[in-house]
Design a protein around this motif. Structure first.
Motif, PDB file in Angstrom:
ATOM      1  N   PHE A  33     127.876   5.057  74.939  1.00 36.18           N
ATOM      2  CA  PHE A  33     126.336   4.197  74.476  1.00 36.18           C
ATOM      3  C   PHE A  33     125.630   6.123  74.946  1.00 36.18           C
ATOM      4  N   PHE A  34     125.002   7.014  73.772  1.00 42.88           N
ATOM      5  CA  PHE A  34     124.105   7.923  74.327  1.00 42.88           C
ATOM      6  C   PHE A  34     122.651   7.502  74.282  1.00 42.88           C
ATOM      7  N   ILE A  35     122.073   7.743  75.044  1.00 42.63           N
ATOM      8  CA  ILE A  35     120.708   7.170  75.321  1.00 42.63           C
ATOM      9  C   ILE A  35     120.158   8.267  75.506  1.00 42.63           C
ATOM     10  N   MET A  36     119.432   8.740  73.942  1.00 46.87           N
ATOM     11  CA  MET A  36     118.788  10.859  74.683  1.00 46.87           C
ATOM     12  C   MET A  36     117.697  10.192  73.803  1.00 46.87           C
ATOM     13  N   PRO A  37     116.154   9.972  73.872  1.00 45.98           N
ATOM     14  CA  PRO A  37     115.129   9.727  73.065  1.00 45.98           C
ATOM     15  C   PRO A  37     115.473  11.284  72.170  1.00 45.98           C
ATOM     16  N   ALA A  38     115.127  10.969  70.724  1.00 48.67           N
ATOM     17  CA  ALA A  38     114.855  11.805  69.687  1.00 48.67           C
ATOM     18  C   ALA A  38     113.898  11.527  68.796  1.00 48.67           C
ATOM     19  N   ARG A  39     113.309  12.040  67.937  1.00 51.24           N
ATOM     20  CA  ARG A  39     112.423  11.903  66.895  1.00 51.24           C
ATOM     21  C   ARG A  39     113.713  10.960  65.842  1.00 51.24           C
ATOM     22  N   THR A  40     111.882   9.636  65.776  1.00 54.54           N
ATOM     23  CA  THR A  40     112.398   8.906  64.735  1.00 54.54           C
ATOM     24  C   THR A  40     111.624   8.306  64.372  1.00 54.54           C
ATOM     25  N   ASN A  41     110.830   7.441  63.183  1.00 51.90           N
ATOM     26  CA  ASN A  41     110.627   6.746  62.288  1.00 51.90           C
ATOM     27  C   ASN A  41     110.523   5.393  62.723  1.00 51.90           C
ATOM     28  N   ASN A  42     111.880   4.885  62.437  1.00 52.32           N
ATOM     29  CA  ASN A  42     111.650   3.375  62.804  1.00 52.32           C
ATOM     30  C   ASN A  42     113.048   2.918  62.738  1.00 52.32           C
ATOM     31  N   PHE A  43     113.716   1.709  63.804  1.00 56.27           N
ATOM     32  CA  PHE A  43     115.371   1.364  63.948  1.00 56.27           C
ATOM     33  C   PHE A  43     115.578   1.462  62.473  1.00 56.27           C
ATOM     34  N   ASN A  44     117.487   1.057  62.969  1.00 57.19           N
ATOM     35  CA  ASN A  44     117.970   1.783  60.895  1.00 57.19           C
ATOM     36  C   ASN A  44     118.322  -0.260  60.980  1.00 57.19           C
ATOM     37  N   VAL A  45     117.805  -0.148  59.548  1.00 56.30           N
ATOM     38  CA  VAL A  45     118.041  -1.379  58.902  1.00 56.30           C
ATOM     39  C   VAL A  45     119.352  -2.180  59.169  1.00 56.30           C
ATOM     40  N   GLU A  46     120.315  -1.322  58.778  1.00 56.86           N
ATOM     41  CA  GLU A  46     121.398  -1.647  59.390  1.00 56.86           C
ATOM     42  C   GLU A  46     122.110  -2.368  60.407  1.00 56.86           C
ATOM     43  N   THR A  47     120.968  -1.498  61.473  1.00 57.46           N
ATOM     44  CA  THR A  47     121.324  -1.989  62.797  1.00 57.46           C
ATOM     45  C   THR A  47     120.289  -3.876  62.848  1.00 57.46           C
ATOM     46  N   LEU A  48     119.597  -3.395  62.604  1.00 58.53           N
ATOM     47  CA  LEU A  48     118.511  -5.105  63.327  1.00 58.53           C
ATOM     48  C   LEU A  48     119.449  -6.160  61.624  1.00 58.53           C
ATOM     49  N   LYS A  49     120.102  -5.597  61.155  1.00 59.04           N
ATOM     50  CA  LYS A  49     121.156  -6.840  60.431  1.00 59.04           C
ATOM     51  C   LYS A  49     121.466  -7.262  61.019  1.00 59.04           C
ATOM     52  N   GLY A  50     122.602  -6.290  61.447  1.00 58.53           N
ATOM     53  CA  GLY A  50     123.233  -6.842  62.573  1.00 58.53           C
ATOM     54  C   GLY A  50     123.265  -8.055  64.038  1.00 58.53           C
ATOM     55  N   GLN A  51     122.398  -7.309  63.765  1.00 56.81           N
ATOM     56  CA  GLN A  51     121.409  -8.409  65.001  1.00 56.81           C
ATOM     57  C   GLN A  51     120.983  -9.598  64.644  1.00 56.81           C
ATOM     58  N   GLN A  84     130.352 -10.484  55.707  1.00 58.37           N
ATOM     59  CA  GLN A  84     131.319  -9.826  54.898  1.00 58.37           C
ATOM     60  C   GLN A  84     130.504  -8.170  55.045  1.00 58.37           C
ATOM     61  N   ARG A  85     130.832  -6.883  54.972  1.00 58.64           N
ATOM     62  CA  ARG A  85     130.492  -5.481  55.136  1.00 58.64           C
ATOM     63  C   ARG A  85     131.593  -4.399  54.645  1.00 58.64           C
ATOM     64  N   GLN A  86     130.950  -4.018  53.514  1.00 57.50           N
ATOM     65  CA  GLN A  86     131.818  -2.606  53.371  1.00 57.50           C
ATOM     66  C   GLN A  86     131.538  -2.131  54.343  1.00 57.50           C
ATOM     67  N   SER A  87     130.474  -1.241  54.196  1.00 59.17           N
ATOM     68  CA  SER A  87     129.962   0.159  55.171  1.00 59.17           C
ATOM     69  C   SER A  87     130.559  -0.558  56.771  1.00 59.17           C
ATOM     70  N   GLN A  88     130.418   0.760  57.386  1.00 57.09           N
ATOM     71  CA  GLN A  88     131.513   1.268  59.150  1.00 57.09           C
ATOM     72  C   GLN A  88     129.858   0.550  59.490  1.00 57.09           C
ATOM     73  N   PRO A  89     130.813  -0.420  60.915  1.00 56.93           N
ATOM     74  CA  PRO A  89     129.300   0.084  61.824  1.00 56.93           C
ATOM     75  C   PRO A  89     128.475   1.403  62.481  1.00 56.93           C
ATOM     76  N   PRO A  90     126.916   1.481  61.618  1.00 57.74           N
ATOM     77  CA  PRO A  90     126.382   2.645  61.996  1.00 57.74           C
ATOM     78  C   PRO A  90     126.581   3.209  63.510  1.00 57.74           C
ATOM     79  N   VAL A  91     126.698   4.681  63.300  1.00 61.85           N
ATOM     80  CA  VAL A  91     126.400   5.587  65.016  1.00 61.85           C
ATOM     81  C   VAL A  91     124.752   5.584  64.892  1.00 61.85           C
ATOM     82  N   CYS A  92     123.791   5.378  64.472  1.00 65.22           N
ATOM     83  CA  CYS A  92     122.634   5.996  64.933  1.00 65.22           C
ATOM     84  C   CYS A  92     122.006   3.958  65.288  1.00 65.22           C
ATOM     85  N   THR A  93     121.466   3.889  66.246  1.00 64.92           N
ATOM     86  CA  THR A  93     120.593   2.667  66.087  1.00 64.92           C
ATOM     87  C   THR A  93     119.003   2.753  65.095  1.00 64.92           C
ATOM     88  N   HIS A  94     118.676   4.309  64.922  1.00 61.24           N
ATOM     89  CA  HIS A  94     117.199   4.508  64.670  1.00 61.24           C
ATOM     90  C   HIS A  94     117.974   5.710  62.967  1.00 61.24           C
TER      91      HIS A  94
END
Length: 659
Positions: A301-319, A372-382
């Motif tokens: 896990f890399f917990i480092m604040p950076a400039r984002t505009n929102n959560f990644n849709v694919e990450t939210l979908k996973g939860q 079922q998922r065609q893409s790889q799990p995302p690296v970045c959550t946002h």
């Protein structure tokens, strides 16, 4: 919140309370910093955690001065009327006519003013310029020029003596701030830094050697039984596992019970914090785990604040998918349980083939289809605002760690500080750290390093460097830090590639540990927490204040430091029991972990283990401080009485050592 300190098998009996006394009845302490009730960085943690201990020493004569930020005042400050009449008159005068020093009293107290960092340094310079009767202390937690030089990828430590400091500060357009910091360091009665590595830096860049090192501490909560903090680790780990199940839905082809959680956290300084070295080491670790056919999976896990505009849709979908699967399982379980109950009521054993009907299978098939998922799990959550130029993501693309099924190392970049209210990973930072297995902080520039210190007090092993204050502190106090779960990476005398290889070796050896070895190591790591408690480290701040009083008011106060190495006779030896390092144990392969847990010839008795360490602990060196001249005379009035428990009357405190 009061400190909870109950004796446990992890307590180090060698670290006794410091019994030096000083008459503070007519002395007042002001501590001035930009981060008083104003969280910006680590100085906020220093002041906030140290405040209780300092208040116990100074009582109502201790005052913190910081910026008035309305939002912070409402949540962190309890507004009260001052009980001290002199202070009340001062505040009333300031409210009426601005921040002007206008208080006077018939019996002026001895004032100590402790300034943190260059932001507060102007007040110190003005105090000395106006010749106010104040004992001053200036603490630099990191030099301003040092931060800028390291951020520019300069070979900093090998060129400390060669820098033209005025030119370097001018080139970076910080000359006015640098001059203020340097003036404060030279004007103060006592100059302190937080670590030995920062002291060397300050001596070259600020041109003054610090008078004393004041390491940063924490308020340590001790547990009445060893299993308590181990249980907290298990509970927090299970919550991280739930997040991982959602994040890797459709690609959850690894065993979570053999999954290790590593993390790095802090300001997003890619090189200074060592994220570049960590990523390179992860790529090499991935290769080693694959060629050795290891069944261990590492999630970093890399917990480092950076400039984002929102959560990644694919990450939210996973939860959301994970929650849907859980709800489906609960529905089928209830239906199954009802049929089982009715069958037992009529006195018949259930027909398992009839317990699940077509509707149940339909519900489960729909749930499986949803995973079922065609893409790889995302690296970045946002969603990153600068995805193409982001240092971490650019490095991930270069090393090719995209969370594929063949990779034994997975990466999750969470560019936002953790919060218990997050819809994605609802955990606060402390809870998250407790659930991880290893903290990795291969920093190049780290004056102290609160992140590995926090890992230590929570019983989580960590990797630090000999260029961080924390790493140097632990190397100084512990003969074999790795035996206690404190791995020190050499970034001072090795090149980047050699440091990457060493870090890879640390990580690979950690991955080869069995579950039992990790439990032993966590117990040992937590046992070091007393070293980082303000109850121990606060004495260095006490010594700095006494030194300042003696310099500012030599007719009233006396301070006689002893010329002795600060850790003479105080180095934790290597534990005598079964070592946690797999390299020295009989079964180093993770394939033996289940068998090792049950082996009778390697019993582990935590109380016996702790007692061995207690015997090895020696009382740390404490700096003797003499009291006021009037108090030194003692009961006989002849100046030869007991001074601070010194039966010899020579200013040297008598301490006992445990062999």
């Amino acid at each position: 919140m009061p400190l909870a300190r109950s004796l446990s098998v992890t307590s180090l009996s060698g670290l006794e309370e410091w019994d030096e006394e000083f008459d503070l009845e007519d002395a007042v302490l002001f501590e001035i910093a930009w981060e008083v009730a104003n969280k910006v960085g680590g100085i906020y943690t220093v002041i906030q955690t140290k405040a209780r201990l300092t208040a116990e020493e100074w009582g109502e004569n201790y005052f913190l001065v910081g910026p008035y930020v309305e939002s912070n005042v409402r949540t962190q400050v309890e507004l009260i009327e001052p009980t001290n009449p002199v202070l009340k008159r001062t505040i009333d005068q300031m409210n009426a006519s601005g921040c002007k020093y206008a208080a006077q009293s018939e019996e002026s107290p001895h004032i100590v003013a402790h300034f943190h960092e260059w932001l507060a340094g102007l007040g110190l310079v003005l105090c000395r310029q106006r010749q106010l009767p104040i004992a001053t202390i200036f603490t630099t937690h990191a030099t301003l020029l040092g931060r800028y030089l390291c951020a520019g990828s300069v070979d900093f430590y090998n060129n400390l003596a060669q820098f033209n400091v005025d030119k370097e500060a001018g080139d970076r357009q910080i000359y006015h701030r640098y001059c203020l910091e340097r003036a404060a360091a030279h004007c103060t009665h006592v100059f302190t830094t937080v670590s030995q590595i920062t002291a060397i830096e300050a001596e070259h860049l600020l041109k003054r050697k610090p008078d004393i090192i004041t390491p940063n501490g924490l308020n340590v909560k001790k547990f009445s039984a060893m299993h308590e903090f181990q249980n907290l680790h298990a509970q927090s780990k299970s919550r991280i596992q739930e997040f991982v199940r959602g994040h890797f839905y459709g690609h959850l082809d690894f065993n979570l019970d053999k999954c290790l959680f590593l993390f790095i956290a802090g300001r997003y300084e890619f090189s200074n914090k060592g994220a570049d070295v960590f990523l390179e080491a992860l790529a090499r670790l991935n290769y080693l785990l694959r060629v050795n056919h290891s069944d261990v999976t590492v999630i970093a896990f890399f917990i480092m604040p950076a400039r984002t505009n929102n959560f990644n849709v694919e990450t939210l979908k996973g939860q959301a998918v994970r929650k849907q699967l859980w709800d489906t399982a609960q529905t089928v379980k209830e239906r199954f349980g009802k049929k089982l109950y009715e069958s037992l009521l009529v006195g018949q054993l259930p027909d398992v083939s009839k317990m699940l009907d077509k509707e149940d299978f339909t519900i489960m098939k729909r749930a499986i289809f949803a995973t079922q998922r065609q893409s790889q799990p995302p690296v970045c959550t946002h969603n990153m605002l600068e995805d193409s130029s982001d240092p971490i993501l650019s490095c991930v693309r270069r090393i090719g760690l995209f969370n594929s099924s063949s990779d034994r190392v997975k990466i999750i970049f969470h560019p936002e500080f953790l919060s218990s209210t997050s819809p994605l990973l609802p955990m606060d930072y402390e809870e998250f750290v407790r659930g991880c297995h290893l903290g990795v902080f291969p920093s190049y520039y780290e004056p102290w390093g609160y992140t590995p210190a926090e890992c230590t007090v929570m019983g989580i092993p960590s990797i630090s460097t000999n260029l961080s204050g924390f790493g140097c502190f632990m190397e100084e106090h512990i003969a074999d830090p790795s035996a206690y779960g404190i791995y020190i990476l050499d970034r001072r005398y090795k090149g980047v590639d050699e440091s990457c290889n060493q870090l890879t070796s640390f990580l690979f050896q950690f991955c080869k540990q069995s579950r039992r070895q990790r439990i032993i190591q966590r117990n040992r790591t937590e046992r070091l927490s007393d070293l980082l408690d303000w109850r121990y480290l606060g004495r260095f701040y006490i010594a700095a204040r006494h030194m300042a009083l003696a310099k500012a008011f030599p007719d009233t106060f006396i301070y006689e430091p002893e010329e002795t190495a600060s850790t003479a006779g105080f180095r934790y030896p290597r534990p005598a029991s079964v070592p946690p390092s797999p390299a020295l144990s009989r079964h180093s392969s993770p394939h033996h972990s289940e068998a090792e847990d049950n082996e009778e010839d390697e019993r582990y008795d935590e109380e016996l283990e702790a007692e061995k360490d207690r015997v090895n602990i020696r009382q740390p060196y404490t700096m003797p401080v003499k009291n006021k001249v009037s108090a030194v005379l003692g009961a006989n009035g002849d100046g030869e009485g007991d001074v601070n428990g010194d039966e010899n009357g020579d200013g040297d405190e008598v301490t006992s050592e445990k062999n």
